[in-house]
Design a protein around this motif. Structure first.
Motif, mmCIF file in Angstrom:
data_model
loop_
_atom_site.group_PDB
_atom_site.id
_atom_site.type_symbol
_atom_site.label_atom_id
_atom_site.label_comp_id
_atom_site.label_asym_id
_atom_site.label_seq_id
_atom_site.Cartn_x
_atom_site.Cartn_y
_atom_site.Cartn_z
ATOM 1 N N PRO A 28 0.533 -0.853 0.127
ATOM 2 C CA PRO A 28 0.141 -0.403 0.411
ATOM 3 C C PRO A 28 1.187 1.154 -0.500
ATOM 4 C CG PRO A 28 -0.259 -1.530 1.781
ATOM 5 C CD PRO A 28 0.639 -1.860 0.887
ATOM 6 N N VAL A 29 0.699 2.492 -1.104
ATOM 7 C CA VAL A 29 1.553 3.548 -0.804
ATOM 8 C C VAL A 29 0.095 4.686 -0.370
ATOM 9 C CG1 VAL A 29 3.284 3.005 -2.362
ATOM 10 C CG2 VAL A 29 0.827 3.642 -3.799
ATOM 11 N N ILE A 30 0.470 4.842 0.948
ATOM 12 C CA ILE A 30 -0.372 6.313 1.437
ATOM 13 C C ILE A 30 0.166 6.954 1.214
ATOM 14 C CG2 ILE A 30 -1.036 6.369 3.120
ATOM 15 C CD1 ILE A 30 -1.020 3.712 4.140
ATOM 16 N N CYS A 31 -0.659 8.500 1.366
ATOM 17 C CA CYS A 31 -0.066 9.607 1.335
ATOM 18 C C CYS A 31 -1.224 10.629 2.454
ATOM 19 C CB CYS A 31 -0.518 10.335 -0.129
ATOM 20 S SG CYS A 31 -0.938 12.258 -0.652
ATOM 21 N N VAL A 32 -0.043 11.593 2.668
ATOM 22 C CA VAL A 32 -0.655 12.151 4.235
ATOM 23 C C VAL A 32 0.314 13.606 3.480
ATOM 24 C CG1 VAL A 32 -0.347 12.850 6.281
ATOM 25 C CG2 VAL A 32 -0.136 10.352 6.123
ATOM 26 N N VAL A 33 -1.425 14.884 3.652
ATOM 27 C CA VAL A 33 -1.238 16.309 2.800
ATOM 28 C C VAL A 33 -1.303 17.318 4.466
ATOM 29 C CG1 VAL A 33 -2.311 17.913 1.968
ATOM 30 C CG2 VAL A 33 -1.650 15.647 0.810
ATOM 31 N N GLY A 34 0.326 17.418 4.954
ATOM 32 C CA GLY A 34 0.347 18.221 5.882
ATOM 33 C C GLY A 34 1.169 17.732 7.180
ATOM 34 N N SER A 35 2.357 18.127 7.736
ATOM 35 C CA SER A 35 3.312 17.508 8.149
ATOM 36 C C SER A 35 3.701 18.142 9.230
ATOM 37 C CB SER A 35 5.198 17.996 7.624
ATOM 38 O OG SER A 35 5.202 18.956 8.111
ATOM 39 N N GLY A 36 2.101 18.344 10.432
ATOM 40 C CA GLY A 36 2.163 18.817 11.655
ATOM 41 C C GLY A 36 2.193 17.940 12.226
ATOM 42 N N PRO A 37 1.894 17.581 13.469
ATOM 43 C CA PRO A 37 1.071 16.575 14.733
ATOM 44 C C PRO A 37 0.828 15.550 13.835
ATOM 45 C CG PRO A 37 1.544 18.517 15.810
ATOM 46 C CD PRO A 37 1.373 18.997 14.444
ATOM 47 N N ALA A 38 -0.621 16.234 13.338
ATOM 48 C CA ALA A 38 -1.660 15.671 12.892
ATOM 49 C C ALA A 38 -1.086 14.499 11.859
ATOM 50 C CB ALA A 38 -2.942 15.947 12.077
ATOM 51 N N GLY A 39 -0.648 14.546 11.083
ATOM 52 C CA GLY A 39 0.180 14.067 9.772
ATOM 53 C C GLY A 39 1.403 13.591 10.338
ATOM 54 N N GLU A 68 4.200 18.572 2.182
ATOM 55 C CA GLU A 68 4.134 19.932 3.321
ATOM 56 C C GLU A 68 3.765 20.911 2.205
ATOM 57 O OE1 GLU A 68 3.761 22.981 5.520
ATOM 58 O OE2 GLU A 68 3.345 21.192 6.405
ATOM 59 N N LYS A 69 3.331 22.424 2.432
ATOM 60 C CA LYS A 69 3.271 23.458 1.389
ATOM 61 C C LYS A 69 4.853 24.071 1.483
ATOM 62 C CE LYS A 69 0.329 26.705 4.112
ATOM 63 N NZ LYS A 69 -0.683 27.494 3.842
ATOM 64 N N TYR A 86 9.000 12.742 2.849
ATOM 65 C CA TYR A 86 8.877 13.908 2.975
ATOM 66 C C TYR A 86 8.941 14.746 1.909
ATOM 67 C CZ TYR A 86 8.860 18.556 4.707
ATOM 68 O OH TYR A 86 9.115 19.852 4.823
ATOM 69 N N TYR A 87 8.220 15.503 1.538
ATOM 70 C CA TYR A 87 8.018 16.346 0.186
ATOM 71 C C TYR A 87 7.724 17.926 0.197
ATOM 72 C CZ TYR A 87 8.876 11.953 -1.550
ATOM 73 O OH TYR A 87 9.658 10.649 -2.287
ATOM 74 N N GLY A 88 8.316 18.639 0.453
ATOM 75 C CA GLY A 88 7.733 19.909 1.286
ATOM 76 C C GLY A 88 8.302 20.866 0.296
ATOM 77 N N ASN A 89 7.605 21.976 0.283
ATOM 78 C CA ASN A 89 7.424 23.392 -0.558
ATOM 79 C C ASN A 89 6.380 22.568 -1.901
ATOM 80 O OD1 ASN A 89 8.092 25.590 -2.142
ATOM 81 N ND2 ASN A 89 8.949 24.546 -3.567
ATOM 82 N N VAL A 90 5.709 21.863 -1.007
ATOM 83 C CA VAL A 90 3.996 21.921 -2.906
ATOM 84 C C VAL A 90 3.080 21.413 -1.685
ATOM 85 C CG1 VAL A 90 3.479 19.415 -3.717
ATOM 86 C CG2 VAL A 90 6.141 19.532 -3.523
#
Length: 469
Positions: A15-26, A46-47, A84-88
């Motif tokens: 399974p490949v899973i994506c999480v949008v947002g890298s705060g505590p919830a993410g 993360e934006k 982790y992919y920031g700046n997106v």
């Protein structure tokens, strides 16, 4: 990695899973999935170039112990099954639909990036700020770096009785020597050094039994050196009886307020008090009606408040205007009445009234394979531990859906393989976790030179230059 996935006995791909947002919830959502599924791969988007959301940008600089969770998140990010992919910016650089094509499951954990508004006249006057922007400013959130709040007045009014309101009051009144040792940004430290603010009032629509701050934060405020609490004993009449049967935290909190209100400074102490130039206090049962402008109509000079009475008891008590008004003079107003989530993408259902994504146990209503966790799931309430438990619940829903076949993992999904090429075609270059670690090292080195834990870089362009983007 893929060899592991195609191990025959699994009979399907990872399974490949994506999480949008890298705060505590993410991060907590990712952590729980990785811990309880041996083959799952989790990609976090993360934006901003830098991770950790409100742990980095919301927690007060003088509360470093709360930021220790960053160690746990770093451990998760360094896992060989996490990227982790920031700046997106999801919703702009890539759509939720495109993420759903690339992943077996998409979890939205992007938090609450706006603030609630009062909706009263004069809210846009100079000198009126949202707590969110002010906190972002002293914590180095890029979008608030140019706030330049005017601290040239003596009296500030904070609207709200939560921990964020107390954080702001504490930062406004703290001795500079306290703040110099924290990771508060350099420019906000310089502004606070020039600040003329010496009185801070915290006003709320309801009474002492409905305050939302916790005893730890209140005690810290009461014990702040060089400041004096001003609580009116009349506000607490009869409350000892009212809290007899209240839950213990509420009882202890109220007792501490009563004790502080009734304490009479002894003569010697009174002489010392005379030398204390700074004060803070709580005002109850006052609801802001209008920000009052200076004669030239540009700046705030005060707030007109409706006095309220309470209907009902405890947490459910409602504040009802009595018809009486009063004006409070102040040159700085900070509105701390709560954060607010925004819709991310037209493809995602959104309840604008409550500011959340409609969901059941984290499963987004009517969109199979889409999930949510954190503040965008249940509203902007609670501390990090609340968010942790909530995120584990959402992660559990994802794991159940994987196990129950609701998510079809017999079809392989490309994950970042597909997303990366879309981003490249749009000229977007993601920031990796090792890129972040270079930014982190630079911040720590700059901080060390100034005797601080770190000196945050507040300009995203400077961050990107630093890593050769």
């Amino acid at each position: 990695f893929w060899a592991r996935c195609w191990a025959g006995h699994w009979g399907s791909c990872c399974p490949v899973i994506c999480v949008v947002g890298s705060g505590p919830a993410g991060f907590y959502t990712a952590q729980h999935i990785l811990k309880h599924h041996d083959l799952a791969q989790v990609d976090i988007y993360e934006k901003l170039p830098v991770p950790f959301g409100l742990v980095r940008f919301g927690v007060a600089p003088d509360h470093p112990e709360v930021k220790n969770v960053i160690n746990t998140f770093t451990h998760t990010a360094r896992s060989d099954r996490c990227a982790y992919y920031g700046n997106v910016t999801v919703g702009r650089d890539i759509t939720v639909g495109e993420l759903q094509q690339a992943y077996h499951a998409v979890v939205l954990s992007y938090g609450a990036e706006d603030n609630r508004v009062l909706g009263i006249p004069g809210e846009n006057l100079s000198g009126v700020y949202s707590a969110r922007a002010f906190v972002g400013w002293y914590n180095g959130l890029p979008e608030n770096r140019d706030l330049k709040p005017d601290l040239s007045c003596e009296t500030a009014l904070i609207l709200g009785h939560g921990n964020v309101a107390l954080d702001i009051a504490r930062i406004l009144l703290s001795p500079l020597d306290f703040l110099r040792k924290t990771d508060i940004t350099d420019c906000s430290l310089a502004a606070l050094a020039r600040s003329k603010v010496k009185r801070v009032w915290l006003a709320g629509r309801r009474g002492p039994l409905q305050v939302a701050f916790t005893i730890k934060e209140l005690r810290e405020m009461i014990n702040l050196p060089g400041t004096q609490p001003v609580l009116n004993p009349a506000d607490f009449t009869g409350l000892e009886n009212a809290v007899k049967d209240a839950p213990r935290p509420r009882k202890r909190l109220t007792e501490l307020m009563i004790k502080t209100a009734l304490e009479k400074p002894r003569e010697k102490a009174a002489m010392a008090q005379a030398a204390i130039p700074r004060q803070w206090g709580l005002k109850f049962q006052r609801s802001p009606q209008e920000m009052l402008p200076t004669t030239d109509g540009t700046r705030v000079r005060g707030v007109r408040m409706a006095l309220t009475r309470l209907e009902g008891l405890g947490d459910s008590a409602k504040a009802v205007p009595t018809g009486d008004m009063e004006e409070l003079e102040c040159g700085l107003v900070l509105s701390s009445i709560g954060y607010r989530s925004l819709p991310l993408d037209p493809a995602v259902p959104f309840d604008t009234q409550h500011g959340v994504i409609p969901n059941s146990l984290g499963r987004v209503t009517g969109v199979p394979g889409l999930y949510c966790s954190g503040w965008v799931k249940r509203g902007p309430v609670g501390v990090i531990i609340t968010t942790m438990n909530d995120s584990f619940d959402t992660a559990q829903s994802v794991l159940e859906d994987l196990q129950g076949g609701v998510l079809d993992v017999s079809i392989s999904r490309e994950g970042f393989g597909a997303v990366g090429s879309i981003l490249r075609s749009r000229g977007i270059r993601p920031v990796s976790f090792s890129d972040w670690e270079k930014i982190d090292a630079a911040e720590v080195a700059r901080g060390k030179a100034a005797g601080k834990p770190r000196e945050k870089i507040v300009d995203p362009q400077e961050m990107l230059q630093l890593i050769g983007h």
